[in-house]
Design a protein around this motif. Structure first.
Motif, PDB file in Angstrom:
ATOM      1  N   SER B  28     -23.554 -36.559  -2.311  1.00  0.00           N
ATOM      2  CA  SER B  28     -23.107 -37.659  -3.185  1.00  0.00           C
ATOM      3  C   SER B  28     -23.452 -39.018  -2.572  1.00  0.00           C
ATOM      4  N   ALA B  29     -23.283 -39.109  -1.233  1.00  0.00           N
ATOM      5  CA  ALA B  29     -23.573 -40.383  -0.560  1.00  0.00           C
ATOM      6  C   ALA B  29     -25.037 -40.776  -0.717  1.00  0.00           C
ATOM      7  N   LEU B  30     -25.918 -39.766  -0.756  1.00  0.00           N
ATOM      8  CA  LEU B  30     -27.344 -40.050  -0.944  1.00  0.00           C
ATOM      9  C   LEU B  30     -27.587 -40.824  -2.243  1.00  0.00           C
ATOM     10  N   ILE B  31     -26.698 -40.647  -3.210  1.00  0.00           N
ATOM     11  CA  ILE B  31     -26.859 -41.302  -4.516  1.00  0.00           C
ATOM     12  C   ILE B  31     -26.034 -42.588  -4.583  1.00  0.00           C
ATOM     13  N   VAL B  35     -28.602 -45.412   2.000  1.00  0.00           N
ATOM     14  CA  VAL B  35     -28.872 -44.514   3.118  1.00  0.00           C
ATOM     15  C   VAL B  35     -30.196 -44.911   3.764  1.00  0.00           C
ATOM     16  N   HIS B  36     -30.183 -45.041   5.092  1.00  0.00           N
ATOM     17  CA  HIS B  36     -31.416 -45.334   5.827  1.00  0.00           C
ATOM     18  C   HIS B  36     -31.854 -44.038   6.483  1.00  0.00           C
ATOM     19  N   MET B  37     -32.888 -43.409   5.924  1.00  0.00           N
ATOM     20  CA  MET B  37     -33.295 -42.093   6.397  1.00  0.00           C
ATOM     21  C   MET B  37     -34.803 -42.099   6.620  1.00  0.00           C
ATOM     22  N   PRO B  38     -35.237 -42.332   7.866  1.00  0.00           N
ATOM     23  CA  PRO B  38     -36.680 -42.378   8.110  1.00  0.00           C
ATOM     24  C   PRO B  38     -37.305 -40.992   7.926  1.00  0.00           C
ATOM     25  N   PRO B  39     -38.608 -40.931   7.701  1.00  0.00           N
ATOM     26  CA  PRO B  39     -39.264 -39.623   7.596  1.00  0.00           C
ATOM     27  C   PRO B  39     -39.054 -38.813   8.877  1.00  0.00           C
ATOM     28  N   ILE B  40     -39.094 -37.507   8.751  1.00  0.00           N
ATOM     29  CA  ILE B  40     -38.925 -36.611   9.902  1.00  0.00           C
ATOM     30  C   ILE B  40     -40.037 -36.883  10.925  1.00  0.00           C
ATOM     31  N   MET B  41     -39.644 -36.957  12.199  1.00  0.00           N
ATOM     32  CA  MET B  41     -40.614 -37.132  13.295  1.00  0.00           C
ATOM     33  C   MET B  41     -40.908 -35.753  13.885  1.00  0.00           C
ATOM     34  N   VAL B 299     -28.882 -36.613   6.121  1.00  0.00           N
ATOM     35  CA  VAL B 299     -27.481 -36.947   5.784  1.00  0.00           C
ATOM     36  C   VAL B 299     -26.570 -35.755   6.014  1.00  0.00           C
ATOM     37  N   GLN B 300     -27.096 -34.545   5.833  1.00  0.00           N
ATOM     38  CA  GLN B 300     -26.282 -33.361   6.127  1.00  0.00           C
ATOM     39  C   GLN B 300     -25.946 -33.321   7.619  1.00  0.00           C
ATOM     40  N   ASP B 301     -26.944 -33.680   8.440  1.00  0.00           N
ATOM     41  CA  ASP B 301     -26.721 -33.669   9.896  1.00  0.00           C
ATOM     42  C   ASP B 301     -25.683 -34.714  10.296  1.00  0.00           C
ATOM     43  N   THR B 302     -25.855 -35.920   9.757  1.00  0.00           N
ATOM     44  CA  THR B 302     -24.877 -36.966  10.059  1.00  0.00           C
ATOM     45  C   THR B 302     -23.484 -36.536   9.605  1.00  0.00           C
ATOM     46  N   ALA B 303     -23.395 -35.941   8.430  1.00  0.00           N
ATOM     47  CA  ALA B 303     -22.083 -35.549   7.901  1.00  0.00           C
ATOM     48  C   ALA B 303     -21.428 -34.480   8.762  1.00  0.00           C
TER      49      ALA B 303
END
Lengths: 313, 313
Positions: B28-31, B35-41, B299-303
């Motif tokens: 829900s937070a993603l919407i 959210v600041h979510m850089p591409p996967i490194m 966001v799942q990881d942060t949550a």
């Protein structure tokens, strides 16, 4: 997996010729070995004026590599905390298993950054460089000067800082720490005109060093620019230099001094590792002007994390 | 900064309805939040058939966020070690200071991934779904099934694995763990045709599920594809679905099931967070076919890192 705190790390490592050698070998590895170094990852926390940068590099043939988190939260000073923070994670390159967390609060970054300045000076400055000019008065300014004294016979220091008070504090600290004579200058021009080696260590957004100030025999290392909005040297400084060196040319174009410069300048650029491996020449005569732009690379982090871990276990 | 090992983490967290709720709120937070979510490194270690992925996401308004390292070293099984490994670092979003290292060896990723499957099932599958079909027999296959039992009245399980032996082991484990009846099927077609909910949990490089096998009332969650070379569903499956959901549409186009599909399919895609916030509808009738592609988000990881840290301290 082991966790090492800053206090433990401080007891085994300091800026010395061993570390400079480790970092020099890291630059050589960038040229001689296959290196897997993804672009820097950045997480922005704009509401708190903060960001976290994540760097990593795997050097083929090495049995471990580092992932580094370094943060800059620029509201921290108002809270009585330093802006910068950081940690490194050392992973096995054979199994991916984390070997150690180095909770160094940025200490290893400070040291590896200063060591890179020494590598640049060793290969680009005149051997008889006696006067070091430092522009900027922060922690890295002190470390850069200390690094220079390990590779050149520095006798005299000139310093410029925007805040006179900070420059006086720098003078006092250096006198105590290194026993060197320091003169506080009223302008960056005075520093550049009278120095054999200049190191710029500022977060400047507009160029500080002008090309008219260059003189025969000068070497400049620009440390400060490591982001899209920073610049310390006029493009004409790079253009006039007889030798222009970067840690990583592509990164200098994106984040460093090459970012705003015309293409012909990046075409003449060489990489520090090309010099340390003997593939290209740095300074060829006492009259040349040499300039080096260092924006910081993941191989330095991997090299110093491996080195400190070998000292800790 | 505190270090928590897997054993400590295991004592405070398990896959339950609380965790599912935490992960639902992350979608829900993603919407609803910025959210600041850089591409996967990604750091590649090709010589050892390994890679490390680094994910992160800062959700505005939250006072901390996670950086996650997850590794896959595919020669490890030959050494008697699991391929996957990982850890999370929780950082203060106010100061950037690291608060905790969660040395969870991938446990939290396993749990948050399964919890996402439960969120998808809760919003997309029929409420009376009783038959769960699992394609794949690994650790995530078990967790996905367990997650389904927390949100739907699952009574019967159908499983397919390429290795009969692994499927029999899955059957035995599930009987013990959840007390459910499991039938091992001879083909993925049998699983899909007879199930109310299907979860695919494979590293397949060629599509497994064909569109002819779809039937009224079916829900499919595709968990496996999270890299450029993976795919579990024919594009026609996505095309025929009445509702097609992604965790993050852009990421599904790059790493998930949308990667090989025509543009009109991604145009109809909606995000899971649009459903959990009530902005869009998931399943609207018992006869619809719904499909959800989950490739995993920071966001799942942060949550989950924030949640477990709150339980640990």
């Amino acid at each position: 997996m082991q966790l090492f705190h800053r206090e433990e790390i401080e007891q085994v490592i300091r800026l010395d010729t061993d570390v400079i050698q480790v970092i020099e070998e890291a630059f050589s590895a960038l040229i001689t070995k296959k290196v897997h170094m993804p672009p820097i990852m950045r997480v922005d926390v704009p509401i708190n004026n903060g960001e976290v940068d994540i760097k990593s590099a795997y050097i083929e043939g090495f049995d471990s590599f580092a992932v580094k988190l370094s943060s800059g939260f620029f509201n921290n000073p108002k809270l009585g905390l330093p802006s910068a923070n950081g940690m490194m994670i050392l992973l096995s390159a054979e199994t991916g298993i984390p070997e150690a967390v180095l909770a160094d609060n940025g200490l290893l970054t400070d040291i590896r950054t200063a060591a890179a300045g020494a590598v640049a000076a060793r290969h680009c400055s005149r051997e008889d460089s006696r006067v070091a000019g430092i522009i900027g008065t922060g922690a890295q300014a002190r470390l850069q000067l200390q690094a220079l004294t390990l590779v050149r016979p520095i006798e005299h220091v000139l310093v410029y800082g925007r805040r006179q008070e900070a420059a006086e504090k720098f003078k006092k600290d250096i006198k105590e720490l290194l026993g060197l004579q320091v003169n506080v200058c009223g302008s960056p021009q005075q520093v550049v005109e009278k120095s054999d080696i200049v190191v710029t260590t500022t977060p400047a957004k507009e160029p500080i060093v002008q090309s008219e100030w260059l003189h025969a025999g000068l070497h400049i290392t620009a440390m400060g620019s490591d982001a899209e909005h920073k610049q310390e040297l006029e493009c004409a400084v790079l253009d006039k230099a007889d030798v222009f060196v970067c840690d990583v040319i592509q990164q200098s174009k994106r984040l460093g001094e090459l970012r705003n410069c015309e293409a012909h300048i990046s075409e003449k650029a060489i990489e520090l590792g090309e010099i340390t491996t003997g593939r290209k020449r740095g300074r060829e005569s006492d009259n040349q002007v040499t300039v080096c732009d260092l924006s910081g690379t993941g191989v330095q982090d991997t090299a110093i994390a491996r080195h400190v871990y070998s000292l800790l276990v």
